[in-house]
Motif scaffolding. Structure first.
Motif, PDB file in Angstrom:
ATOM      1  N   GLN A 146      66.794  84.506  38.568  1.00 51.88           N
ATOM      2  CA  GLN A 146      65.148  84.311  38.678  1.00 51.88           C
ATOM      3  C   GLN A 146      64.362  83.875  37.259  1.00 51.88           C
ATOM      4  O   GLN A 146      63.480  83.381  37.338  1.00 51.88           O
ATOM      5  CB  GLN A 146      64.658  85.838  39.000  1.00 51.88           C
ATOM      6  CG  GLN A 146      64.078  86.109  40.465  1.00 51.88           C
ATOM      7  CD  GLN A 146      63.467  87.125  40.559  1.00 51.88           C
ATOM      8  OE1 GLN A 146      62.813  87.959  39.775  1.00 51.88           O
ATOM      9  NE2 GLN A 146      63.510  87.959  41.735  1.00 51.88           N
ATOM     10  N   GLY A 189      58.805  81.973  41.886  1.00 51.21           N
ATOM     11  CA  GLY A 189      59.219  82.255  40.493  1.00 51.21           C
ATOM     12  C   GLY A 189      58.299  81.244  39.663  1.00 51.21           C
ATOM     13  O   GLY A 189      57.585  81.745  38.868  1.00 51.21           O
ATOM     14  N   ALA A 190      58.089  79.877  39.911  1.00 51.16           N
ATOM     15  CA  ALA A 190      57.163  79.410  39.258  1.00 51.16           C
ATOM     16  C   ALA A 190      55.633  79.684  39.369  1.00 51.16           C
ATOM     17  O   ALA A 190      54.815  79.713  38.635  1.00 51.16           O
ATOM     18  CB  ALA A 190      57.133  77.856  39.817  1.00 51.16           C
ATOM     19  N   GLN A 250      62.182  79.805  46.632  1.00 51.02           N
ATOM     20  CA  GLN A 250      62.664  80.646  45.431  1.00 51.02           C
ATOM     21  C   GLN A 250      61.747  80.128  44.115  1.00 51.02           C
ATOM     22  O   GLN A 250      61.307  80.966  43.485  1.00 51.02           O
ATOM     23  CB  GLN A 250      64.006  81.033  45.347  1.00 51.02           C
ATOM     24  CG  GLN A 250      64.597  81.388  46.504  1.00 51.02           C
ATOM     25  CD  GLN A 250      66.264  81.957  46.276  1.00 51.02           C
ATOM     26  OE1 GLN A 250      66.667  82.918  46.042  1.00 51.02           O
ATOM     27  NE2 GLN A 250      66.947  80.885  46.075  1.00 51.02           N
ATOM     28  N   VAL A 251      62.113  78.980  44.054  1.00 50.08           N
ATOM     29  CA  VAL A 251      61.510  78.265  42.946  1.00 50.08           C
ATOM     30  C   VAL A 251      59.855  78.327  43.059  1.00 50.08           C
ATOM     31  O   VAL A 251      59.113  78.697  42.139  1.00 50.08           O
ATOM     32  CB  VAL A 251      62.044  76.783  42.742  1.00 50.08           C
ATOM     33  CG1 VAL A 251      61.174  76.161  41.864  1.00 50.08           C
ATOM     34  CG2 VAL A 251      63.388  76.751  42.589  1.00 50.08           C
ATOM     35  N   ALA A 259      54.626  82.672  39.541  1.00 49.02           N
ATOM     36  CA  ALA A 259      54.742  83.887  38.692  1.00 49.02           C
ATOM     37  C   ALA A 259      54.435  83.176  37.535  1.00 49.02           C
ATOM     38  O   ALA A 259      53.564  83.869  36.598  1.00 49.02           O
ATOM     39  CB  ALA A 259      55.879  84.680  38.819  1.00 49.02           C
ATOM     40  N   GLY A 260      55.076  82.331  36.868  1.00 53.45           N
ATOM     41  CA  GLY A 260      55.147  81.949  35.561  1.00 53.45           C
ATOM     42  C   GLY A 260      53.648  81.100  35.417  1.00 53.45           C
ATOM     43  O   GLY A 260      53.413  81.377  34.328  1.00 53.45           O
ATOM     44  N   PHE A 302      61.994  87.324  45.082  1.00 47.54           N
ATOM     45  CA  PHE A 302      61.100  86.540  43.709  1.00 47.54           C
ATOM     46  C   PHE A 302      59.857  87.072  43.938  1.00 47.54           C
ATOM     47  O   PHE A 302      59.252  87.295  42.762  1.00 47.54           O
ATOM     48  CB  PHE A 302      61.181  84.996  43.925  1.00 47.54           C
ATOM     49  CG  PHE A 302      62.712  84.601  43.654  1.00 47.54           C
ATOM     50  CD1 PHE A 302      63.775  84.717  44.470  1.00 47.54           C
ATOM     51  CD2 PHE A 302      62.919  83.859  42.517  1.00 47.54           C
ATOM     52  CE1 PHE A 302      65.109  84.325  44.198  1.00 47.54           C
ATOM     53  CE2 PHE A 302      64.254  83.435  42.169  1.00 47.54           C
ATOM     54  CZ  PHE A 302      65.175  83.427  42.715  1.00 47.54           C
ATOM     55  N   THR A 315      65.956  75.223  40.611  1.00 51.09           N
ATOM     56  CA  THR A 315      65.024  75.164  39.436  1.00 51.09           C
ATOM     57  C   THR A 315      65.484  73.976  38.454  1.00 51.09           C
ATOM     58  O   THR A 315      64.647  73.504  37.928  1.00 51.09           O
ATOM     59  CB  THR A 315      65.046  76.527  38.659  1.00 51.09           C
ATOM     60  OG1 THR A 315      65.056  77.478  39.535  1.00 51.09           O
ATOM     61  CG2 THR A 315      63.805  76.574  37.567  1.00 51.09           C
ATOM     62  N   LEU A 346      60.203  78.120  34.279  1.00 45.94           N
ATOM     63  CA  LEU A 346      59.744  76.760  34.828  1.00 45.94           C
ATOM     64  C   LEU A 346      58.197  76.755  35.060  1.00 45.94           C
ATOM     65  O   LEU A 346      57.420  75.959  34.454  1.00 45.94           O
ATOM     66  CB  LEU A 346      60.422  76.542  36.240  1.00 45.94           C
ATOM     67  CG  LEU A 346      59.732  75.542  36.910  1.00 45.94           C
ATOM     68  CD1 LEU A 346      60.326  74.055  36.678  1.00 45.94           C
ATOM     69  CD2 LEU A 346      60.325  75.854  38.368  1.00 45.94           C
ATOM     70  N   THR A 369      63.382  80.456  37.144  1.00 48.89           N
ATOM     71  CA  THR A 369      62.266  80.020  37.949  1.00 48.89           C
ATOM     72  C   THR A 369      60.778  80.206  37.177  1.00 48.89           C
ATOM     73  O   THR A 369      59.797  79.622  37.231  1.00 48.89           O
ATOM     74  CB  THR A 369      62.453  80.634  39.323  1.00 48.89           C
ATOM     75  OG1 THR A 369      62.054  82.162  39.212  1.00 48.89           O
ATOM     76  CG2 THR A 369      63.867  80.638  40.005  1.00 48.89           C
ATOM     77  N   VAL A 370      60.688  81.322  36.633  1.00 47.62           N
ATOM     78  CA  VAL A 370      59.743  81.934  36.047  1.00 47.62           C
ATOM     79  C   VAL A 370      59.316  80.947  34.730  1.00 47.62           C
ATOM     80  O   VAL A 370      58.099  80.642  34.716  1.00 47.62           O
ATOM     81  CB  VAL A 370      59.595  83.288  35.778  1.00 47.62           C
ATOM     82  CG1 VAL A 370      58.196  83.854  35.006  1.00 47.62           C
ATOM     83  CG2 VAL A 370      59.923  84.389  37.110  1.00 47.62           C
TER      84      VAL A 370
END
Lengths: 286, 343
Positions: free
Chosen positions: A130, B91-92, B87-88, B94-95, B119, A168, A136, A133-134
């Motif tokens: 994970q 996650g992205a 999933q990306v 979240a970022g 995620f 990712t 990124l 991905t974050v």
């Protein structure tokens, strides 16, 4: 390079990276001794790459962990928290006198790293695959803000098994994220055994290159080689993400732990922690 | 369950001799005589973004199918295509939220709730980040079969701490809810009707409020408690029932979490009448069980409690009107069952 302002933890500024790595190992062993267990072999293996990250590559302010201009360091491998706490203590972001709270109730240093618990912990890791991905998304966000900061993501070789890692990898190259630096700690050990036997990720470097990344593979316990690799990754003009694959040795710095087998969650006897610290101290860099 | 795949079949015709076809996923769910508004979510988000520079749109190869293309066209520099990788996407998102943005991430409800759940759970909800997950094809709104029918998404997300869950009824509510969730700090899961979306609630002087259930009409013979597009069906059924002198109330509950127990209990206790819940979702873990739990916890015993919901099954493929009849969520089926229960 290195941290902005004073280095923390009462240590003398401008000491060598090898000395920093020694301190990180020592902090980690002391935390392991408190809890009587932990991912100590990984921490010892990753201490050198963390020393290079926090005392050579990363830009941050120890007393202002959420400073907007900081480089972000994401710990995808939550169970390496013991290693990152050691680095954060050495960097002066966490206080050294909380070492004996590690893994205890109400500690700021729980067994698995979580953003809500710990200053300097950028993300909640632990669900493997994970973190990247974050990272990124953070790299995209920084670019959107026109920030010059970098995002570093530390992941393990076990996380190479997760499909999200490669999704990712493709997305990061597609978005030309030259501010994203992924560090892969290849110690070739995961829960069920040697990583390359659990699910063979080799040839690893060409895989990242094929996904469009600038790839370097270095000895993760060779500090000058890593410092040069981090410098190249940051200075590169190419509009693509960078990966630094670091081959590390589990238990590095404590001979009898380096030799121990089945060391993913290494068993260390109660009386061995002090011995390990003594071995480490004996090999302390000049 | 589908019929035996080794049995030969013949073309099935409708009541007027027409072929009954599965509509494309991009098709509208509106009936032929319904008033509609095009792409209410996309237009609402594009308008909000004019005054809120923190809004970002992201998708996993479904911008056109979630109406996010309207936003992307209006604000191309604030739209991010993450590829067919949910999933990306999460996650992205979240970022991006960690970097201070309010992120609207769109995909289909099946892919968010099933593929990207971990995620959403760990990267977004556990951190209470400002990500709005807006998902098309909720419940039974496509005839493509279980791969695209998100019949259990509410149950999945109800179990997730920190998550706000919205199931809007029509175009008006989608517009208002989009503004409300953009203003709300924290993660949200919103079910989305896309394309030409029916417009219904404007006739009821309705205004969406996050976390609030609202009585749309009153009646002494039964209380219909509904969410999402089933509120449309409940209102249509109520009108039909009235012709047969059966007067039912309709309480619309667009926010599934946090759940407006106070209003629900107030309406159930106000008049002793059968309580019937309606949802475009499996009978397991959605609106009906949420209402039942609220009633049990408060020692409230309605005269009768019944659920209109999808069965605990993988549903058939086919034309939506056929399937809505088959599984009991068409207006005519609602009328038939309510009549049985109020007798």
């Amino acid at each position: 390079m290195g941290s902005e302002g004073t280095a923390g933890s009462g240590h003398i500024p401008n000491i060598s990276l090898a000395e920093r790595a020694y301190h990180i190992r020592r902090h980690a062993l002391r935390m392991g001794e408190v809890q009587g267990q932990g991912y100590i072999a990984q921490a010892l293996g990753a201490a050198d790459l963390l020393a290079v990250s926090y005392f050579h590559a990363l830009n941050y302010r120890p007393h202002e962990p959420e400073w907007e201009g900081r480089d972000r360091f994401c710990l995808s491998i939550g169970h390496y928290a013991i290693a990152l706490y050691a680095a954060l203590i050495e960097a002066g972001i966490l206080p050294e006198n909380e070492i004996d709270t590690y893994g205890g109730d109400d500690s700021r240093m729980p067994m698995s790293g979580m953003a809500a618990y710990t200053p300097g912990m950028e993300i909640t890791g632990g669900s493997l695959g994970q973190g990247l991905t974050v990272a990124l998304g953070m790299a995209m966000g920084l670019k959107h803000k026109r920030s010059a900061a970098f995002v570093f993501n530390l992941m393990s070789d076990g996380e190479l098994d997760e499909g999200s890692t490669w999704e990712t990898a493709m997305a990061a190259a597609s978005h030309k994220l030259d501010n994203l630096i992924c560090i892969v700690d290849v110690n070739n050990m995961q829960a069920d055994g040697p990583s390359t036997l659990v699910s063979n990720f080799e040839p690893l470097g060409p895989k990242w290159e094929a996904f469009g990344w600038h790839m370097q593979r270095v000895d993760g316990n060779d500090i000058p080689a890593m410092a040069a690799a981090f410098d190249r990754a940051k200075a590169l003009a190419e509009p693509r993400p960078r990966v630094i694959i670091c081959d590390t040795k589990m238990g590095k710095g404590v001979g009898f732990l380096e030799e121990r087998e089945r060391n993913h969650f290494m068993r260390v006897e109660a009386d061995e922690w002090a011995k390990a610290i003594a071995v480490l101290d004996a090999g302390r860099p000049a | 369950m589908p019929l035996d795949k080794y049995l030969p079949r013949q073309v099935k015709l409708g009541p007027n001799g027409e072929r009954l076809m599965t509509s494309a996923m991009i098709a509208s769910i509106a009936g032929p005589d319904q008033r509609t508004k095009p792409a209410p979510f996309g237009h609402a988000l594009a308008a909000l973004a004019e005054s809120n520079p923190a809004i970002i749109g992201m998708t996993a190869d479904l911008s056109k199918y979630t109406d996010l293309h309207v936003f992307a066209k209006a604000h191309p520099d604030r739209f991010y295509q993450m590829g067919m990788a949910e999933q990306v996407l999460m996650g992205a998102a979240a970022g991006m939220a960690r970097e201070g943005f309010t992120v609207f991430a769109t995909t289909y409800a099946v892919f968010a709730s099933r593929r990207a759940y971990d995620f959403i759970c760990m990267a977004i909800a556990e951190e209470s980040l400002d990500v709005k997950i807006v998902c098309a094809l909720p419940g039974l709104t496509t005839g493509y079969g279980p791969s695209h029918q998100a019949t259990e998404d509410l149950a999945i997300f109800r179990g997730l701490p920190n998550m706000t869950i919205i199931d809007p009824c029509d175009a008006l509510e989608i517009e208002q809810a989009t503004a409300a969730i953009a203003a709300h700090r924290g993660p949200v899961y919103m079910r989305l009707l896309r394309g030409n979306v029916p417009l219904v609630l404007d006739e009821y002087g309705y205004t969406f409020e996050l976390g609030k259930a609202k009585l749309l009409r009153d009646g002494p013979d039964a209380l219909l408690i509904s969410t999402g597009l089933m509120t449309m069906r409940a209102l249509e059924a109520a009108r039909a029932l009235e012709k047969d002198r059966v007067k039912v109330g309709v309480l619309h509950v667009p926010t599934i979490k946090p759940f407006d127990e106070a209003t629900i209990l107030k309406e159930v206790n106000r008049i002793g009448r059968p309580v019937i819940t309606l949802e475009n979702h499996t009978i397991v873990g959605g609106l009906g069980e949420a209402v039942a739990g609220a009633l049990m916890r408060s020692d409230t015993r309605p005269a009768r409690f019944r659920q209109i919901a999808l069965p605990d099954q993988f549903l058939d493929a086919g034309a939506l009107p056929t399937l809505h009849d088959r599984y009991g969520i068409s207006a005519s089926e609602v009328v038939r069952r309510v009549k049985e229960w109020v007798r």
